[in-house]
Design a protein around this motif. Structure first.
Motif, PDB file in Angstrom:
ATOM      1  N   ASN A  42       0.821  -1.219   0.000  1.00  0.00           N
ATOM      2  CA  ASN A  42       0.000   0.000   0.000  1.00  0.00           C
ATOM      3  C   ASN A  42       0.854   1.268   0.000  1.00  0.00           C
ATOM      4  O   ASN A  42       0.533   2.242  -0.688  1.00  0.00           O
ATOM      5  N   ASP A  50      -8.207   3.152  -0.528  1.00  0.00           N
ATOM      6  CA  ASP A  50      -9.233   3.739   0.339  1.00  0.00           C
ATOM      7  C   ASP A  50      -9.817   2.602   1.193  1.00  0.00           C
ATOM      8  O   ASP A  50      -9.486   1.424   0.980  1.00  0.00           O
ATOM      9  N   PRO A  51     -10.683   2.935   2.170  1.00  0.00           N
ATOM     10  CA  PRO A  51     -11.172   1.876   3.060  1.00  0.00           C
ATOM     11  C   PRO A  51     -11.868   0.728   2.324  1.00  0.00           C
ATOM     12  O   PRO A  51     -11.681  -0.441   2.670  1.00  0.00           O
ATOM     13  N   LYS A  54      -9.170  -1.419   0.859  1.00  0.00           N
ATOM     14  CA  LYS A  54      -8.417  -2.117   1.915  1.00  0.00           C
ATOM     15  C   LYS A  54      -9.196  -3.327   2.403  1.00  0.00           C
ATOM     16  O   LYS A  54      -8.648  -4.417   2.564  1.00  0.00           O
ATOM     17  N   SER A  77      -1.063   7.358   9.399  1.00  0.00           N
ATOM     18  CA  SER A  77      -2.168   8.140   8.826  1.00  0.00           C
ATOM     19  C   SER A  77      -3.473   7.757   9.510  1.00  0.00           C
ATOM     20  O   SER A  77      -3.612   6.650  10.050  1.00  0.00           O
ATOM     21  N   GLN A  78      -4.419   8.688   9.444  1.00  0.00           N
ATOM     22  CA  GLN A  78      -5.742   8.425  10.011  1.00  0.00           C
ATOM     23  C   GLN A  78      -6.407   7.260   9.265  1.00  0.00           C
ATOM     24  O   GLN A  78      -7.089   6.432   9.864  1.00  0.00           O
ATOM     25  N   THR A  79      -6.162   7.195   7.937  1.00  0.00           N
ATOM     26  CA  THR A  79      -6.784   6.116   7.148  1.00  0.00           C
ATOM     27  C   THR A  79      -6.328   4.761   7.670  1.00  0.00           C
ATOM     28  O   THR A  79      -7.132   3.850   7.876  1.00  0.00           O
ATOM     29  N   ASP A  80      -5.017   4.628   7.895  1.00  0.00           N
ATOM     30  CA  ASP A  80      -4.500   3.340   8.381  1.00  0.00           C
ATOM     31  C   ASP A  80      -5.032   3.047   9.787  1.00  0.00           C
ATOM     32  O   ASP A  80      -5.415   1.910  10.098  1.00  0.00           O
ATOM     33  N   ASP A  82      -7.811   4.176  11.203  1.00  0.00           N
ATOM     34  CA  ASP A  82      -9.243   3.861  11.149  1.00  0.00           C
ATOM     35  C   ASP A  82      -9.490   2.464  10.584  1.00  0.00           C
ATOM     36  O   ASP A  82     -10.425   1.770  10.996  1.00  0.00           O
ATOM     37  N   PHE A  83      -8.648   2.071   9.641  1.00  0.00           N
ATOM     38  CA  PHE A  83      -8.848   0.748   9.050  1.00  0.00           C
ATOM     39  C   PHE A  83      -8.625  -0.346  10.097  1.00  0.00           C
ATOM     40  O   PHE A  83      -9.409  -1.296  10.214  1.00  0.00           O
TER      41      PHE A  83
END
Ligand SMILES: CC(=O)SCCNC(=O)CCNC(=O)[C@H](O)C(C)(C)COP(=O)(O)OP(=O)(O)OC[C@H]1O[C@@H](n2cnc3c(N)ncnc32)[C@H](O)[C@@H]1OP(=O)(O)O
Ligand SMILES: CC(C)C(=O)C(=O)O
Length: 561
Positions: A42, A50-51, A54, A77-80, A82-83
């Motif tokens: 990634n 994106d979520p 993922k 990151s917030q994305t990681d 949150d995932f």
């Protein structure tokens, strides 16, 4: 500008390991697998997943059978973050799957990492720091002692934080980043210090992961380094020795396989080799290499195209048509001698035989692929490929000499058009040449004479003229030829005869292939009919019509119908 620009590079140094053992080792079992598609893969994407992507990737990895999946770098990151939270809170992690997350050796990042893991049943926390001289000098600005201290301090920190979240069964992985570019003695020093700080046991092992962060030597050198570590690190019985090859020199797969021979227990990589620069190790490649040696990989690629579609969607990168095992063209042979060998091997193969098809290292069907694309015909192809396609797609089993004759006709078409010909194109050429589907009606009447011989009356449209045939002989073919010869100046002889059924039940047809001598010319005719005798007579007419078109057929009497 330098006159000899290559002189700015330094050659890798060989490892002194005269009693190396790995060259004699055979891989007889699958390693532990770790997919890092959602982390190393990634982080190398033009647009990280994106979520939705993922999750789709995670679910695919679970379906394939991965039991350890690196799901991200939650402090990055917030994305990681949150995932990871979503996987835990939504109960997406099956009981037999452990997620893994990466962190640098920095307290705030480690704290955030643990925050992301609250409520997980199991997790591997993966700590890395570079150990190579160039990184010590240029990036981190640290001495060897400081590097050891950095690694040990943060290992201890992770141990403490793990103890504070007892609801999670934490395991620990440490990667001396750029291991392959580091002095072995120093790698051992760092790894031993980290192992001691974590305090593993044979029951609860630490994972020590040796990366070729950048691949810069031949794979045998990496194998030597892995074997050296395998034999020299302390508490080996409490260590899972993992490798994490990249593919900068294009030898990531070789490096991984030799590392397994050298003592590695575990492999990290990505599906189809996505990852930084030239990619991480291709896990599918390794797994299917094992499979073709009779070693079950424990990963399921029985629908490899579904995996490819998912990976292409998630990574937004195409998989190359020649990529091992999965590429669109990897089960396709265009060249004549390969096609010939494949066709013969398929014919010789019996159910239950060991797979031994030349040019096909694995049965495409095992990966959910069909045999349809195995042979494709272009100007490099020969009779083997052409007849394979007609046989596999249309049930036409041409005898060998007809294969030779027809392949020359196909070659002529190919020389004119230069394009690939599919099975349907070949069938069209075959039908046009031998007049199979639109063969003129013969209306044969077959009977028995008083002396027991077979009689045939029929009409034959020989292109140049329609003639009435009335003959007698040992069977319908003999009788028909006898009747024809009475009217032909050019005499006809049947040299060879083959026939087979096509289809079954009420729709079954017989196909007859007759090799004829027409004057000085030798050529084939092909006939198809629900009646086997009619198919043979049609084949004779087919051959004579071809002879007439070439101007080698002359009539004696003009006895029209
Ligand atoms: C080989 C690999 O694949 S390793 C994994 C690499 N993956 C990633 O980097 C993807 C995610 N990373 C990120 O999002 C960011 O790098 C973050 C959030 C982790 C850190 O970001 P930032 O704090 O802005 O720092 P930056 O990315 O510039 O990192 C450089 C700093 O980290 C230090 N550093 C690098 N690696 C490590 C490490 N393993 N442990 C401790 N410090 C490290 C560098 O020395 C540098 O320090 P300096 O600022 O004092 O010079
Ligand atoms: C973090 C480590 C394992 C890494 O990704 C690498 O060195 O390539």
């Amino acid at each position: 500008m330098l006159k000899q620009p290559h002189l700015k590079y330094r050659a890798f140094a060989p490892i002194s390991l005269p009693d190396r053992r790995w060259p004699g080792v055979q891989i007889t079992q699958a390693p532990l697998w770790l997919s890092t598609d959602l982390r190393d893969g990634n982080q190398a994407l033009i647009e990280p997943m994106d979520p939705e992507r993922k999750l789709r990737m995670f679910q695919m990895l679970v379906k394939i059978g991965f039991k350890e999946i690196e799901v991200g770098f939650p402090s990055a990151s917030q994305t990681d973050f949150d995932f990871v939270r979503m996987l835990i809170e939504d109960g997406q992690i099956p009981d037999d799957v452990t997620i893994q997350v990466l962190t640098q050796a920095r307290q705030p990042l480690i704290e955030r990492t643990f925050e992301s893991l609250v409520g997980a049943k199991r997790a591997v926390v993966h700590l890395y720091n570079a150990v190579a001289p160039v990184m010590r000098r240029v990036v981190l600005g640290m001495t060897e002692d400081q590097i050891v201290d950095l690694a040990v301090t943060h290992t201890a920190m992770i141990r403490e934080m793990a103890a504070r979240q007892p609801e999670t069964d934490f395991r620990f992985e440490y990667s001396p980043e750029m291991f392959s570019g580091t002095e072995l003695a120093f790698s051992k020093r760092v790894v031993d210090a980290v192992t001691e700080a974590w305090g593993p046991t044979p029951e609860r092992k630490i994972i020590i992961n040796l990366p070729t962060t950048v691949e810069h030597s031949t794979p045998n050198v990496f194998a030597d380094m892995v074997e050296w570590m395998h034999r020299h690190i302390e508490r080996r019985e409490s260590v899972i020795l993992s490798v994490h090859p990249h593919n900068d020199r294009g030898t990531g797969t070789a490096a991984a396989e030799l590392a397994l021979m050298a003592g590695a227990d575990r492999i990290e990589g990505c599906l189809f080799g996505n990852g930084e620069r030239t990619g991480n190790l291709d896990l599918v490649n390794i797994a299917l290499n094992l499979y073709t040696q009779g070693v079950p990989p424990g990963l399921d690629f029985s629908d490899i195209d579904e995996v490819r579609r998912c990976v292409e969607h998630c990574n937004q990168l195409p998989v190359h048509p020649r990529h091992p095992y999965v590429g669109e063209l990897v089960y396709t042979s265009f060249s004549g001698s390969h096609q010939d060998a494949i066709k013969k091997a398929f014919s010789a193969r019996k159910e239950g035989d060991i797979w031994e098809i030349p040019y096909l290292p694995i049965d495409p069907k095992d990966l959910g692929r069909s045999y349809e694309a195995v042979i494709r015909v272009n100007s490099q192809s020969g009779k083997g490929g052409i007849s394979y396609l007609l046989e596999s797609e249309y049930g036409i089993e041409m005898p060998r000499r007809l294969q030779i004759e027809f392949s020359q006709i196909v070659q002529g078409v190919m020389d004119t058009h230069g394009k690939e010909l599919g099975a349907a194109d070949l069938w069209q050429i075959f039908d046009r040449e031998y007049g199979v589907k639109q063969a003129p009606a013969l209306q044969p009447q077959i009977g028995t004479a008083e002396d027991g011989q077979t009689t045939v009356q029929a009409q034959a449209d020989l292109c140049v003229r329609m003639i009435k045939v009335d003959g007698q002989g040992r069977g319908p073919i003999d009788a028909f030829v006898e009747g024809l010869n009475k009217q032909l100046q050019t005499q006809v002889r049947v040299l060879d005869y083959h026939e087979h059924a096509l289809g079954s039940g009420a729709d079954a047809q017989a196909v007859a292939y007759l090799e004829l001598r027409v004057g000085e010319a030798t050529l084939f005719g092909v006939g198809m009919d629900s009646n086997i005798a009619s198919a043979s007579l049609k084949a004779i007419v087919s051959g004579l019509r071809r002879a007439a078109q070439r101007g080698v057929l002359k009539l004696v009497r003009l006895q029209t119908v």
